[in-house]
Structures are given as structure tokens and as C-alpha cells.
Design a protein around this motif. Structure first.
Motif, PDB file in Angstrom:
ATOM      1  N   LEU A  96       0.875  -1.195   0.000  1.00  0.00           N
ATOM      2  CA  LEU A  96       0.000   0.000   0.000  1.00  0.00           C
ATOM      3  C   LEU A  96       0.902   1.232   0.000  1.00  0.00           C
ATOM      4  CD1 LEU A  96      -2.700  -1.232   2.544  1.00  0.00           C
ATOM      5  CD2 LEU A  96      -2.618  -1.510   0.058  1.00  0.00           C
ATOM      6  N   GLN A  97       1.159   1.772  -1.174  1.00  0.00           N
ATOM      7  CA  GLN A  97       2.254   2.726  -1.353  1.00  0.00           C
ATOM      8  C   GLN A  97       1.819   4.127  -1.769  1.00  0.00           C
ATOM      9  OE1 GLN A  97       5.482   2.727  -0.803  1.00  0.00           O
ATOM     10  NE2 GLN A  97       5.464   0.689   0.111  1.00  0.00           N
ATOM     11  N   SER A  98       0.531   4.444  -1.625  1.00  0.00           N
ATOM     12  CA  SER A  98       0.119   5.765  -2.090  1.00  0.00           C
ATOM     13  C   SER A  98       0.651   6.865  -1.145  1.00  0.00           C
ATOM     14  CB  SER A  98      -1.407   5.759  -2.199  1.00  0.00           C
ATOM     15  OG  SER A  98      -1.930   6.948  -1.814  1.00  0.00           O
ATOM     16  N   CYS A  99       1.144   7.940  -1.731  1.00  0.00           N
ATOM     17  CA  CYS A  99       1.754   9.015  -0.932  1.00  0.00           C
ATOM     18  C   CYS A  99       1.590  10.311  -1.717  1.00  0.00           C
ATOM     19  CB  CYS A  99       3.238   8.698  -0.725  1.00  0.00           C
ATOM     20  SG  CYS A  99       4.187   9.974   0.095  1.00  0.00           S
ATOM     21  N   SER A 100       0.795  11.258  -1.194  1.00  0.00           N
ATOM     22  CA  SER A 100       0.606  12.503  -1.936  1.00  0.00           C
ATOM     23  C   SER A 100       0.739  13.688  -0.994  1.00  0.00           C
ATOM     24  CB  SER A 100      -0.772  12.510  -2.611  1.00  0.00           C
ATOM     25  OG  SER A 100      -1.768  12.381  -1.626  1.00  0.00           O
TER      26      SER A 100
END
Ligand code: FAD
Length: 461
Positions: A96-100
């Protein structure tokens, strides 16, 4: 309870796999090894590793575990993972790699698999600073779940105080968004409770505006160890909030991987980071630099994104034994005790004795945080790398702990407490906090499915 006592079978676990977008990795199958702790001395043998693909997988796995009398442990990078038994399913969030980053609101939204280095770089692209710790490899969410003490903690305080909201799937399998205004009790518990009540599926964290710092690590030779330690004890106690420091007594092996000046002999390193102007930051550090003749390292103005590089934390798993204590003040008897147990003539096999100063903004106590024990002081961690020819490293770690025992406080820092012993773990919380977590688990984790919850509250019930 062991897997043998539960109704779960490998067939049931395979059935769980059919309900998921991610995968269940059983012992012996590819991917099961992702549950290996960063401390490779720990042998973890969970019933299975669920490499989750989304929030729904996490909720499904938690409900499955509760229905089958099992527990779940959550793991992203393994940096704080303890050994798990075969009554535990590991929820692995590494995919789970989402980064904003929202530069206008100065907020980052981070999924649970993201490591510190990635968030720091993403924030730096907008002139912002992610308040992470000394290792770029540590998971952002795991770090924040336990509080988080970073290289600028005297200036900015505990990193989890910057968490503005979280999404969490509690032990009852329900997804909730929590913040100061939404489920504030759970917001309190998740900012420091280290996942005791649920699995965090996203964090929204504030990013201060900061692009550069004055920082560095300076290493001194064995003959200056005593003078450096005595100077640091006095100097660090007087530092203003604009500067944060730690000291490490090192005993690194004679290996080609270790820089020659440090290899095979005792040395001592002082790390320093300051948000003051370069001139003032340098002047503040001057007495410390003058305590000996440095053999390696320098201080100077750095991009904030490079700050963690001054700590040179290990990037690969290694087998270690480790212990941690808090000491209120580094008085002369404490320094004497440290020198006798880990000083240049001690012949210790302990690889590092790291002492971090906890002060300044660290002591701020914001509303809604389960991080306890914010008193000024020093967090000491002794670490020995275990190897066949290293000797009795555990005995030497114990020797350091015994030497400073008369001056240690009965408290611990949660993120530095690598144990699943309930009594020791509870020392990282006030008794009120343990009682509150216990009361809340009746609502949020009624089946006690969260392994960490069991560890903190088990004998407190
Ligand atoms: C080399 C090294 C350097 C470190 N430096 C610092 C430092 O500077 N400052 C500091 O404060 N700490 C530091 N730590 C400790 C570290 O912050 C904690 O061990 C942290 O929990 C690691 O998180 P992780 O996700 O990387 O590790 P993991 O082993 O994957 O997770 C450890 C624990 O974090 C919790 N956790 C992880 N993900 C979630 C989630 N999604 N929901 C709920 N709980 C979760 C769980 O309790 C889990 O057992 C360091 C550790 C190491 C090994």
C-alpha cells in the motif's frame, strides 16, 4: 493460544485468500518471508502472511481472525516487528504505497506501506519537511503510531502530534475516519497507542515549511571518549529548543563495510541538528566540537531531505539484542557508570550505546495523544550485533543496563521498546493511558484480535 487450539486450518486460510484482492502466504510459500523482522535474530512463525491490496482486505482479515479465535499483527517494513506465533495472521501493508502532498494545505496523505525516505522526498519537492526519524527505511505509519522522535524533536516535538486525521480499521472490523472532531477518543488512542486498537489505513500529517538545517555527526577517537561524553552530558542539558542532539558510544567491527577510522576500536559520535541560523547553530556546537579531535564527520548546512543521512542507520536486516531505558539527568555518577560498562577500556561487545536527548518541544503535551512520559531526559538504547564470534553480547547489553539502573526512570519510549513483554510495554504508557486503552478495547476490539492490544492490556485486565 496456538494455531492448534483454533478452528483455523490451512484450507480455511486458503479460503480467506479467495475473499481478498491481495494474497495469503502460508508457511513455505513465496511471500511468507515478508514477515521476517528487521531484527533477524527474532524467529517469527505466524500462521500466515496476508499481503493486503486495499482497506477491504484488512477488514476482511480482521473479521476472519476474530471468527477463528486468532489475532492479527500489522507489519509494513519489519523495523519494529516482534516474533509472532502460529495463532497470529500478519497483515502486511508493504504493497500500500500511495503518498501525496497537498502543498497548499501543507498536508501529506500516506498509505501504511510508505517508508520515511519517500515521504521526506515528496514533501521536500514542495519546500516542506516530513517529521520522520533517523532511518529512511522505517515506515511512516508505524513510526507515527508509536509517537515518533525525530532528529529535530527538541524543536518540533513528538512527530505524531502533527497527525491531523487517520483512517483506521478497528479490531471490530469497522473502518472509521478519526480526527480532533471525529471519534476523538480513537484519535487519541491512535496517536501513540501503536496500533493497539486497530490497523491504520491512511494518515494525514502536517508538514512544516523547512528546506534546510545545520546538522552533522562528528566522531572522536577512543582517547577522547571520556572527555566527549562528559562534555556532552553538560552541553546537551543546556541546548536551546532550536537544537537537538544524540550521542553514540560505538564499538564497530573490523570489517571492510565500516569506515577505517571507526573499524575495530571504540569511538564516540555526536549528532547534532539545528534550525537556528548557520552562524548561531555553528556557535552552539563549537564547545562540543572542541571536546576532542574529530577523526571523521563534519557539520554544516544540509538540505532537510538529507538530514537522516547523518545517522547512517543500517539498511539491511541484522540479528541484534537490544535494551532501552530512560535516564533523567546525565550526572557524573551516570557518566562514570557508562564509561565503566561501555567505555574504551571496557572490552564490551555492545556495538552501540545511543543516547538521545529528549527536551524542548518534546515535553509539549497536546490534547488527544496517547504518547506518555514527555518529561525531559535521555533515551538510552544499547544494541549488540549477535554473531557466532561476537561473544556473549546479551550479557554485555545487560551489563550496560545494570550499570545505569540506579538512575533509570520507571518509564520507556514506546518506539524504542522492542519487546512483547506486557509488563515492560506498559512502562511506555502512564497507568491512566493503559486503563483508557483497556476500556476502549471493549468497544473497538471486543475479541482482542489486535496482537498489540493483548500485549499492552493482557495482565491489566
Ligand atoms: C534502524 C531503526 C531506526 C529507528 N529510528 C527511530 C527514530 O528515529 N525515532 C523513533 O521514534 N523510532 C525509531 N525507530 C523505531 C520505529 O519507529 C518503530 O519500530 C516503528 O514502529 C517501525 O514501524 P515500521 O512500520 O517501519 O515497522 P513494522 O515492524 O512494520 O511495524 C512495527 C509496529 O508498528 C505498528 N504499525 C505499523 N503499521 C501500522 C498500521 N498500519 N497500523 C497500526 N499500527 C501499525 C505496529 O504496532 C507494528 O507492530 C527505529 C527503528 C529502527 C529499527
Amino acid at each position: 493460544m496456538s494455531k492448534g487450539d483454533t478452528s483455523v486450518t490451512d484450507a480455511a486460510l486458503s479460503g480467506l485468500g479467495k475473499m481478498l484482492s491481495g494474497r495469503v502466504r502460508l508457511p513455505g510459500s513465496i511471500g511468507y518471508e515478508r514477515s521476517t523482522p528487521f531484527n533477524s535474530a527474532l524467529i517469527s512463525q505466524p500462521a500466515g502472511v496476508v499481503t493486503v491490496a486495499d482497506q477491504s482486505d484488512i477488514a476482511t482479515t480482521i473479521r476472519f481472525a476474530a471468527d477463528h479465535g486468532m489475532r492479527v499483527a500489522v507489519q509494513a517494513t519489519g523495523h519494529g516487528t516482534m516474533a509472532q506465533g502460529d495463532d497470529v495472521l500478519v497483515i502486511h501493508t508493504g504493497d500500500l504505497q500511495s503518498c501525496s502532498v497537498d502543498p497548499d494545505r501543507r498536508l501529506a496523505r500516506v498509505a501504511p506501506g510508505v517508508r520515511a525516505g519517500r515521504l521526506v522526498r515528496a514533501a521536500a519537492d514542495h519546500g516542506l519537511a516530513a517529521l520522520t526519524g533517523s532511518s529512511p527505511g522505517v515506515g511512516v505509519v508505524g513510526y507515527l503510531s508509536g509517537g515518533g522522535i525525530g532528529p529535530l524533536s527538541s524543536t518540533f516535538g513528538v512527530s505524531s502530534d502533527y497527525v491531523r486525521s487517520l483512517e483506521v480499521i478497528t479490531g471490530d472490523g469497522v473502518l472509521r475516519r478519526v480526527s480532533l472532531d471525529e471519534h476523538p477518543d480513537l484519535f487519541w488512542a491512535m496517536r501513540g497507542g501503536r496500533g493497539a486498537l486497530g490497523v491504520i489505513t491512511a494518515v494525514e500529517v502536517e508538514l512544516p515549511a523547512l528546506t534546510s538545517v545545520y546538522a552533522g555527526t562528528v566522531v572522536f577517537p577512543p582517547e577522547h571518549m571520556e572527555a566527549v561524553l562528559r562534555t556532552w552530558a553538560d552541553w546537551s542539558a543546556e541546548l536551546p529548543d532550536a537544537a537537538t542532539t544524540s550521542l553514540t558510544m560505538m564499538n564497530l567491527p573490523a570489517s571492510p563495510a565500516v569506515p577505517a577510522p571507526l573499524a575495530g576500536r571504540p569511538t564516540i559520535a555526536v549528532s547534532y541538528a539545528s534550525v537556528a541560523s548557520p552562524q548561531r547553530a555553528e556557535a552552539l556546537f563549537a564547545p562540543m566540537r572542541a571536546a576532542g579531535t574529530p577523526i571523521l564527520g563534519e557539520t554544516g548546512q544540509l538540505a532537510y531531505a538529507d538530514l537522516a543521512s547523518i545517522f547512517n542507520e543500517p539498511t539491511d536486516p541484522m540479528p541484534v539484542c537490544r535494551d532501552h531505558v530512560i535516564i533523567g539527568e546525565l550526572t557524573t555518577p551516570v557518566v562514570d557508570a557508562l564509561l565503566s560498562a561501555a567505555g574504551p577500556t571496557s572490552s564490551t561487545t555492545v556495538t552501540t550505546v545511543e543516547i538521545r536527548r529528549l527536551a524542548g518541544a518534546f515535553a509539549q503535551d497536546p490534547p488527544l495523544s496517547a504518547v506518555s512520559h514527555r518529561d525531559n531526559g535521555y533515551a538510552l538504547t544499547a544494541t549488540g550485533v549477535v554473531s557466532p564470534d561476537a561473544g556473549d553480547v546479551q550479557a554485555d547489553v545487560n551489563k550496560v543496563m545494570a550499570a545505569v539502573a540506579p538512575w533509570t526512570s520507571p518509564t520507556l519510549v514506546r518506539n524504542f521498546t522492542d519487546t512483547d513483554d506486557p509488563e515492560t510495554l506498559r512502562k511506555s504508557y502512564s497507568s491512566d493511558t493503559v486503563a483508557r486503552l483497556l476500556a476502549m478495547s471493549n468497544n473497538y476490539d471486543p475479541s482482542r484480535v489486535m496482537a498489540v492490544n493483548g500485549e499492552i492490556t493482557s495482565t491489566a485486565r
